[in-house]
Design an enzyme around this catalytic site. Structure first.
Site, mmCIF file in Angstrom:
data_model
loop_
_atom_site.group_PDB
_atom_site.id
_atom_site.type_symbol
_atom_site.label_atom_id
_atom_site.label_comp_id
_atom_site.label_asym_id
_atom_site.label_seq_id
_atom_site.Cartn_x
_atom_site.Cartn_y
_atom_site.Cartn_z
ATOM 1 N N ASP A 12 11.874 3.121 4.880
ATOM 2 C CA ASP A 12 11.543 2.537 3.568
ATOM 3 C C ASP A 12 11.745 1.028 3.535
ATOM 4 O OD1 ASP A 12 11.122 5.168 2.613
ATOM 5 O OD2 ASP A 12 13.280 5.369 2.312
ATOM 6 N N GLU A 13 11.548 0.363 4.646
ATOM 7 C CA GLU A 13 11.749 -1.089 4.702
ATOM 8 C C GLU A 13 10.518 -1.846 4.221
ATOM 9 O OE1 GLU A 13 11.900 0.840 7.486
ATOM 10 O OE2 GLU A 13 13.906 0.720 8.347
ATOM 11 N N GLY A 16 4.691 -0.032 5.606
ATOM 12 C CA GLY A 16 3.315 0.220 5.160
ATOM 13 C C GLY A 16 2.643 -1.081 4.758
ATOM 14 N N ASN A 37 6.709 13.795 6.528
ATOM 15 C CA ASN A 37 8.031 13.838 5.884
ATOM 16 C C ASN A 37 8.426 12.525 5.238
ATOM 17 O OD1 ASN A 37 8.065 12.930 8.547
ATOM 18 N ND2 ASN A 37 10.233 13.307 8.788
ATOM 19 N N HIS A 40 4.562 5.939 3.256
ATOM 20 C CA HIS A 40 4.407 4.486 3.292
ATOM 21 C C HIS A 40 3.660 4.098 2.028
ATOM 22 C CE1 HIS A 40 4.693 4.050 7.931
ATOM 23 N NE2 HIS A 40 5.680 4.740 7.402
ATOM 24 N N THR A 302 9.197 12.619 -1.700
ATOM 25 C CA THR A 302 9.968 13.607 -2.462
ATOM 26 C C THR A 302 10.304 13.157 -3.878
ATOM 27 O OG1 THR A 302 11.974 12.579 -1.640
ATOM 28 C CG2 THR A 302 11.131 14.440 -0.378
ATOM 29 N N ARG A 304 12.879 11.589 -4.512
ATOM 30 C CA ARG A 304 14.354 11.569 -4.567
ATOM 31 C C ARG A 304 14.855 10.142 -4.777
ATOM 32 N NH1 ARG A 304 16.342 14.838 0.808
ATOM 33 N NH2 ARG A 304 15.024 13.323 1.837
ATOM 34 N N LEU A 333 12.480 -9.363 -0.757
ATOM 35 C CA LEU A 333 13.451 -10.394 -1.089
ATOM 36 C C LEU A 333 13.388 -10.744 -2.577
ATOM 37 C CD1 LEU A 333 15.571 -12.319 0.055
ATOM 38 C CD2 LEU A 333 13.754 -13.962 0.556
HETATM 39 P P1 GDP Z 1 7.849 2.123 4.462
HETATM 40 O O1 GDP Z 1 8.092 3.572 4.566
HETATM 41 O O2 GDP Z 1 8.656 1.320 5.431
HETATM 42 O O3 GDP Z 1 6.410 1.751 4.464
HETATM 43 O O4 GDP Z 1 8.418 1.680 3.061
HETATM 44 P P2 GDP Z 1 8.056 2.134 1.590
HETATM 45 O O5 GDP Z 1 6.705 2.631 1.432
HETATM 46 O O6 GDP Z 1 9.140 2.966 1.084
HETATM 47 O O7 GDP Z 1 8.087 0.674 0.959
HETATM 48 C C1 GDP Z 1 9.060 0.213 0.184
HETATM 49 C C2 GDP Z 1 8.595 -0.086 -1.217
HETATM 50 O O8 GDP Z 1 8.671 -1.488 -1.379
HETATM 51 C C3 GDP Z 1 7.178 0.272 -1.601
HETATM 52 O O9 GDP Z 1 7.192 0.663 -2.947
HETATM 53 C C4 GDP Z 1 6.418 -1.031 -1.413
HETATM 54 O O10 GDP Z 1 5.285 -1.153 -2.261
HETATM 55 C C5 GDP Z 1 7.433 -2.017 -1.819
HETATM 56 N N1 GDP Z 1 7.388 -3.331 -1.191
HETATM 57 C C6 GDP Z 1 7.083 -3.677 0.094
HETATM 58 N N2 GDP Z 1 7.307 -4.995 0.281
HETATM 59 C C7 GDP Z 1 7.768 -5.466 -0.891
HETATM 60 C C8 GDP Z 1 8.209 -6.739 -1.328
HETATM 61 O O11 GDP Z 1 8.257 -7.705 -0.584
HETATM 62 N N3 GDP Z 1 8.650 -6.837 -2.630
HETATM 63 C C9 GDP Z 1 8.656 -5.793 -3.488
HETATM 64 N N4 GDP Z 1 9.096 -5.976 -4.708
HETATM 65 N N5 GDP Z 1 8.271 -4.571 -3.100
HETATM 66 C C10 GDP Z 1 7.820 -4.415 -1.832
#
Ligand code: GDP
Length: 435
Positions: A12-13, A16, A37, A40, A302, A304, A333
């Site tokens: 979740d970093e 995507g 599972n 992104h 999920t 969650r 950030l």
């Molecule tokens: P992944 O599994 O690594 O792709 O991560 P996620 O899909 O869980 O992405 C994390 C969440 O942060 C998502 O809701 C993205 O839309 C969001 N996101 C990604 N980069 C940024 C950012 O720089 N700022 C903000 N506010 N949200 C972001």
């Protein structure tokens, strides 16, 4: 040229978003491990999407999107996902599925549920998508490869053999309905018809693509700390989350991976069980969770609520090192702009000693965080395009973290969409000082 996009932490970093952004200039995007599972999240001109199996390049007309042999392929979930994007006006993407990918079977999903129920409070916090039973069977050599769907004799024989074994467990351990082989066989025929248009000898396709000088992106799922070998075993996922595995899970030579973009979030979040040293609780955590990501830190698959914590230099330094990072993409950030002071975990205290090296799980359970507080910047940084235009305290935060993790932060993400990205010249990039 092959590049990998992988996670430094617990997933979740924002991989995507970074993959979607890099895909503008890529020809091929490949998922090389994991399954449906994890999700992104991608925000672009078509809207907001949560992808689970599809590579994050599917929103462009010029990309080929590949599901590699290392993926746990859930065929009906893939079909649903394709429909979910085309229903929202995304043109039908070009998708290829490796003939060596293995299939998540209906009983894998059931076994995942039954086992989590059996374990009760000692469960792994699985998403119950069948991933652990799938990979267990793959390595026990009773998995089904996509190619086998097209050989009726192999299929019939294998269904019979596997059902015999699974039914013993279903009857005696879980006390659940048994596998009906005729029904399973007809499900597999449906799977065969669904997947047929996409099946490809991916390794050969990639060999030709590399020779033709194509830009290839490997898209990882989850992050280093969920890797079965190098993560917080046993609270890990069942396939390797490391860039190195990209070579295996896609089917290309390891030396072709030239750049490794490790995505690292400006604070921490984790899902599922397991030690999480910089974790925070109560109102402090609730506020960060509510403000985090794009609309809160809740699981894309999920729903969650995610566990929250401050940035962890120990875990992230290790996370970057195990990935073989050439570039750190420092994400989300913008979310931290509300804080007066921002704690950062710079060390772990274990049995009275402070370390900056990430330990094995048994020691990790005993680790207490050592925090340093940095001043906040107290303003909105979305919309800023140049590093110099970020508030001074914000730059100090980035530079402090870069110094502690020892890998160059070359991309800073300050919002969820493709355009919210700041390129930065890092002093570490030239000579790549590594810890
Ligand atoms: P992944 O599994 O690594 O792709 O991560 P996620 O899909 O869980 O992405 C994390 C969440 O942060 C998502 O809701 C993205 O839309 C969001 N996101 C990604 N980069 C940024 C950012 O720089 N700022 C903000 N506010 N949200 C972001």
């Amino acid at each position: 040229m092959v590049k990998a996009v992988v996670g430094a932490n617990w997933g979740d970093e924002g991989k995507g978003k970074i993959t979607d952004m890099l895909a503008q200039k890529a020809d091929i995007i490949i998922r090389f491990q994991g399954g449906a599972n994890a999700g992104h999240t991608i925000v672009n001109n078509y809207g907001k999407f949560a992808l689970h199996t599809l590579p994050s390049g599917v929103f462009y007309g010029h990309t080929t999107n590949i599901i590699g042999n290392g993926v746990a392929l859930n065929i009906p979930v893939l079909m649903k996902e394709i429909k979910s994007i085309t229903d929202r006006n995304v043109p039908m993407p070009k998708i290829l599925v490796s003939d060596r990918a293995q299939i998540v079977m209906p009983y894998h999903v059931l076994f995942d549920q039954y086992e989590e129920e059996r374990l009760g409070g000692k469960s792994f916090g699985s998403t119950k998508s069948g991933i652990a039973p799938f990979y267990s069977d793959k390595y026990a050599k009773i998995g089904f490869q996509v190619s086998e769907l097209f050989d009726e004799e192999i299929l019939k024989d294998k269904v019979k053999r596997v059902a015999e074994q699974k039914n013993v467990i279903l009857e005696h351990l879980y006390h659940m309905p048994l596998i009906d082989t005729d029904e399973l066989l007809s499900t597999l025929h449906e799977y065969r018809d669904m997947i047929e248009p996409y099946v490809c000898d991916v390794a050969t396709y990639l060999y030709d693509a590399i020779n033709a000088g194509k830009e290839i992106l490997l898209e990882g799922q989850l992050g280093t700390l969920k890797d079965p070998d190098h993560g917080i075993y046993p609270m890990v996922t069942s396939s390797s989350t490391l860039a190195a595995y990209g070579a295996i899970g896609a089917g290309l030579p390891p030396y072709e991976i030239k750049e490794i973009y490790t995505v690292c979030k400006a604070y921490s979040s984790a899902v599922g069980a397991g030690a999480f040293v910089s974790e925070i609780f109560g109102d402090e955590a609730d506020e960060l969770r509510r403000r985090g990501g794009d609309g809160g830190e809740y699981g894309a698959t999920t729903g969650r609520p995610r566990r929250m914590g401050w940035f962890d230099c120990v875990a992230s330094k290790y996370g970057c090192r195990m990935q073989g990072t050439t570039d750190v993409c420092f994400t989300v950030l913008d979310v931290l702009g509300y804080l007066d002071e921002i704690p950062v975990c710079t060390g772990y205290e274990i049995d009275g000693e402070v370390t900056t090296q990430f330990p094995v799980t048994s020691k990790l359970e005993k680790a207490k965080p050592v925090f340093e507080k940095l001043p906040g910047w107290k303003c909105e940084i979305r919309g800023i395009k140049k590093y110099e235009d970020l508030p001074e305290n914000c730059r100090r935060y980035v530079e402090f973290i870069e110094e502690h993790i020892g890998y160059p932060i070359t991309h800073i993400s300050n919002g969820p969409s493709r355009e919210d990205i700041i390129y930065r010249e890092s002093p570490l990039k030239k000579n790549n000082i590594l810890n």
